[in-house]
Design a protein around this motif. Structure first.
Motif, short mmCIF file in Angstrom:
data_model
loop_
_atom_site.label_atom_id
_atom_site.label_comp_id
_atom_site.label_asym_id
_atom_site.label_seq_id
_atom_site.Cartn_x
_atom_site.Cartn_y
_atom_site.Cartn_z
N VAL A 107 0.84 -1.20 0.00
CA VAL A 107 0.00 0.00 0.00
C VAL A 107 0.88 1.25 0.00
CG1 VAL A 107 -1.85 -1.19 1.23
CG2 VAL A 107 -0.16 0.15 2.52
N PRO A 108 0.36 2.38 -0.50
CA PRO A 108 1.13 3.62 -0.46
C PRO A 108 1.33 4.11 0.97
CG PRO A 108 -1.08 4.04 -1.27
CD PRO A 108 -0.93 2.55 -1.20
N VAL A 109 2.52 4.64 1.26
CA VAL A 109 2.87 5.09 2.60
C VAL A 109 3.44 6.51 2.51
CG1 VAL A 109 4.35 4.71 4.61
CG2 VAL A 109 3.32 2.75 3.43
N ALA A 110 2.96 7.40 3.37
CA ALA A 110 3.49 8.77 3.46
C ALA A 110 4.32 8.90 4.73
CB ALA A 110 2.34 9.78 3.49
N LEU A 111 5.44 9.60 4.64
CA LEU A 111 6.31 9.83 5.78
C LEU A 111 6.46 11.33 5.99
CD1 LEU A 111 8.34 8.57 7.88
CD2 LEU A 111 10.11 8.92 6.14
N GLY A 112 6.29 11.79 7.23
CA GLY A 112 6.37 13.21 7.51
C GLY A 112 7.05 13.53 8.83
N HIS A 113 7.48 14.77 8.97
CA HIS A 113 8.08 15.29 10.20
C HIS A 113 6.98 15.48 11.25
CE1 HIS A 113 9.55 18.59 12.81
NE2 HIS A 113 10.74 18.06 12.60
N ASP A 114 7.27 15.12 12.50
CA ASP A 114 6.21 15.09 13.50
C ASP A 114 5.52 16.43 13.73
OD1 ASP A 114 8.48 16.15 14.72
OD2 ASP A 114 8.38 14.89 16.51
N VAL A 115 6.28 17.52 13.85
CA VAL A 115 5.65 18.82 14.11
C VAL A 115 4.86 19.28 12.89
CG1 VAL A 115 6.05 21.26 14.61
CG2 VAL A 115 7.31 19.49 15.87
N ARG A 116 5.42 19.12 11.69
CA ARG A 116 4.68 19.53 10.51
C ARG A 116 3.43 18.68 10.31
NH1 ARG A 116 9.97 20.65 8.44
NH2 ARG A 116 10.16 18.60 7.47
N THR A 117 3.52 17.41 10.68
CA THR A 117 2.35 16.54 10.55
C THR A 117 1.25 16.97 11.52
OG1 THR A 117 3.75 14.70 9.86
CG2 THR A 117 1.56 14.14 10.65
N GLY A 118 1.63 17.25 12.77
CA GLY A 118 0.66 17.76 13.73
C GLY A 118 0.10 19.09 13.30
N GLY A 119 0.96 19.95 12.73
CA GLY A 119 0.51 21.23 12.24
C GLY A 119 -0.47 21.10 11.09
N LEU A 120 -0.23 20.13 10.22
CA LEU A 120 -1.15 19.86 9.12
C LEU A 120 -2.55 19.57 9.65
CD1 LEU A 120 -1.60 19.25 6.04
CD2 LEU A 120 -1.06 16.87 6.60
N ALA A 121 -2.63 18.73 10.68
CA ALA A 121 -3.93 18.38 11.25
C ALA A 121 -4.58 19.59 11.91
CB ALA A 121 -3.76 17.25 12.26
N GLU A 122 -3.80 20.34 12.71
CA GLU A 122 -4.38 21.51 13.37
C GLU A 122 -4.88 22.53 12.35
OE1 GLU A 122 -5.24 22.30 16.30
OE2 GLU A 122 -4.28 20.83 17.59
N GLY A 123 -4.12 22.70 11.27
CA GLY A 123 -4.50 23.68 10.27
C GLY A 123 -5.69 23.27 9.45
N ARG A 124 -5.80 21.98 9.16
CA ARG A 124 -6.86 21.54 8.26
C ARG A 124 -8.14 21.15 8.99
NH1 ARG A 124 -5.52 17.13 3.68
NH2 ARG A 124 -3.64 18.40 3.48
N VAL A 125 -8.01 20.49 10.15
CA VAL A 125 -9.23 20.02 10.83
C VAL A 125 -9.29 20.44 12.29
CG1 VAL A 125 -9.43 18.01 9.30
CG2 VAL A 125 -8.19 17.76 11.46
N GLY A 126 -8.30 21.23 12.74
CA GLY A 126 -8.26 21.64 14.13
C GLY A 126 -8.49 23.13 14.31
N ALA A 127 -7.63 23.76 15.11
CA ALA A 127 -7.82 25.16 15.48
C ALA A 127 -7.68 26.12 14.30
CB ALA A 127 -6.81 25.54 16.57
N GLY A 128 -7.01 25.70 13.23
CA GLY A 128 -6.83 26.57 12.07
C GLY A 128 -7.78 26.28 10.93
N ARG A 129 -8.78 25.44 11.19
CA ARG A 129 -9.71 25.05 10.11
C ARG A 129 -10.29 26.31 9.43
NH1 ARG A 129 -13.57 20.59 9.52
NH2 ARG A 129 -12.95 19.82 11.58
N GLY A 130 -10.20 26.33 8.12
CA GLY A 130 -10.75 27.44 7.36
C GLY A 130 -9.78 28.58 7.11
N ALA A 131 -8.63 28.58 7.78
CA ALA A 131 -7.64 29.65 7.58
C ALA A 131 -6.79 29.34 6.35
CB ALA A 131 -6.75 29.80 8.81
#
Length: 317
Positions: A107-131
């Motif tokens: 299966v396809p696998v994505a690898l990311g940096h921990d802080v940027r990955t957490g930031g991606l989630a906060e920005g897209r579906v967390g505190a930054g949603r819609g920004a």
């Protein structure tokens, strides 16, 4: 139900989840990283954990995971799928994507940096949603950030975008392991506040949370330590705001858990420092310790949906 595997690998523990297409956490699990057994054992634990999650998903949902995402600390080359270096895990140049792809049946696998990955989630579906533009800053042992633009997180040309903990805010100040003096994280990280409060209080076991409680109770020593940290943090953030002009500034990590004890003076300090800049909305992170898994899941879904925004936490080497 279609789902992906998400892994958030830390220095002491691993968090994992099965994530649905809408970002829902369908199943969560944790286990120790086991770094005391050496880097090879850590890699084996990651692979075993992922395989167990795949088997669980097949039993529960009647089909294997469609993909996987994994967030790891240190230097990450997401383009090649290699965990380049992580001091707290003891590994170098681990081809983690290839190993996971093989273990999970191709299966396809994505690898990311921990802080940027957490930031991606906060920005897209967390505190930054819609920004459309956000800056996520983690105030933990160190300080690191994730720069979000239109639903994606920037890594920069060499993978170091967002390392605002190494903005020099006090020239000639405390030496930093990076080789500079006076870096932001030497004054305003949770670790820095813990050290300063332990020294000021005379209690070697005291930490940043204890300092925040002492501030709330009116302790003048704690207030002085806290003010030093807030002033340094405001200086560093205003530099970042000047360069990046985010609409939303999201703060997470241990120091942000102090809530308004941090946010009230910090907002005032930032507003006092700006001149022509626009002050963004300054908010606490919303996803807690699930951010890494959610972000890893989003990266995996992005691989399966090429038209979606992706997390380019890539290092070109």
């Amino acid at each position: 139900m279609r789902h992906v595997i998400a892994l958030d690998v830390g220095g002491t523990g691993m968090k994992a989840a099965l994530v649905g297409a809408d970002g829902e956490l369908l199943h969560q699990a944790r286990r120790a990283t086991g770094r005391e057994r050496g880097p090879d054992a850590v890699v084996a634990s990651i692979l075993d954990f992922a395989a167990e999650l795949r088997a669980y998903g097949e039993r529960r949902f009647g089909e294997p995971a469609a993909g996987a995402g994994v967030a790891v600390p240190g230097i990450v080359d997401s383009g090649r799928g290699v965990a380049v270096y992580a001091a707290n895990l003891g590994w170098r140049d681990v081809p983690l994507r290839a190993l996971l792809t093989e273990r999970l049946g191709g299966v396809p696998v994505a690898l990311g940096h921990d802080v940027r990955t957490g930031g991606l989630a906060e920005g897209r579906v967390g505190a930054g949603r819609g920004a459309d533009r956000f800056l996520f800053v983690a105030l933990g042992t160190g300080i690191a950030g994730a720069i979000g633009v239109d639903g994606r997180v920037e890594a920069g040309a060499h993978g170091f975008a967002g390392e605002i903990g190494h903005i020099v805010v006090r020239p000639g100040g405390i030496p930093c392991p990076c080789g500079q003096h006076g870096c932001l994280e030497r004054f305003a990280s949770a670790a820095a506040v813990s050290q300063a409060w332990a020294e000021a209080s005379g209690d070697p076991e005291a930490d940043a949370a204890d300092c925040a409680k002492a501030v709330e109770s009116g302790d003048p020593r704690a207030s002085a330590v806290w003010r030093t940290a807030v002033d340094a943090l405001a200086d560093g953030l205003v530099t970042a705001l000047t360069l990046l002009d985010p609409r939303t500034l999201i703060l997470g990590g241990g120091l942000a858990e102090a809530g308004e004890t941090l946010f009230t003076p910090l907002r005032a300090a930032v507003e006092h420092r700006v001149t022509f800049q626009k002050v963004p909305t300054i908010v606490p992170a919303a996803l807690g310790d699930t951010a890494g898994c959610r972000g890893a899941g989003l990266m995996a879904w992005d691989l399966l949906t090429p038209t979606a925004p992706t997390d380019p936490s890539e290092v070109t080497t």
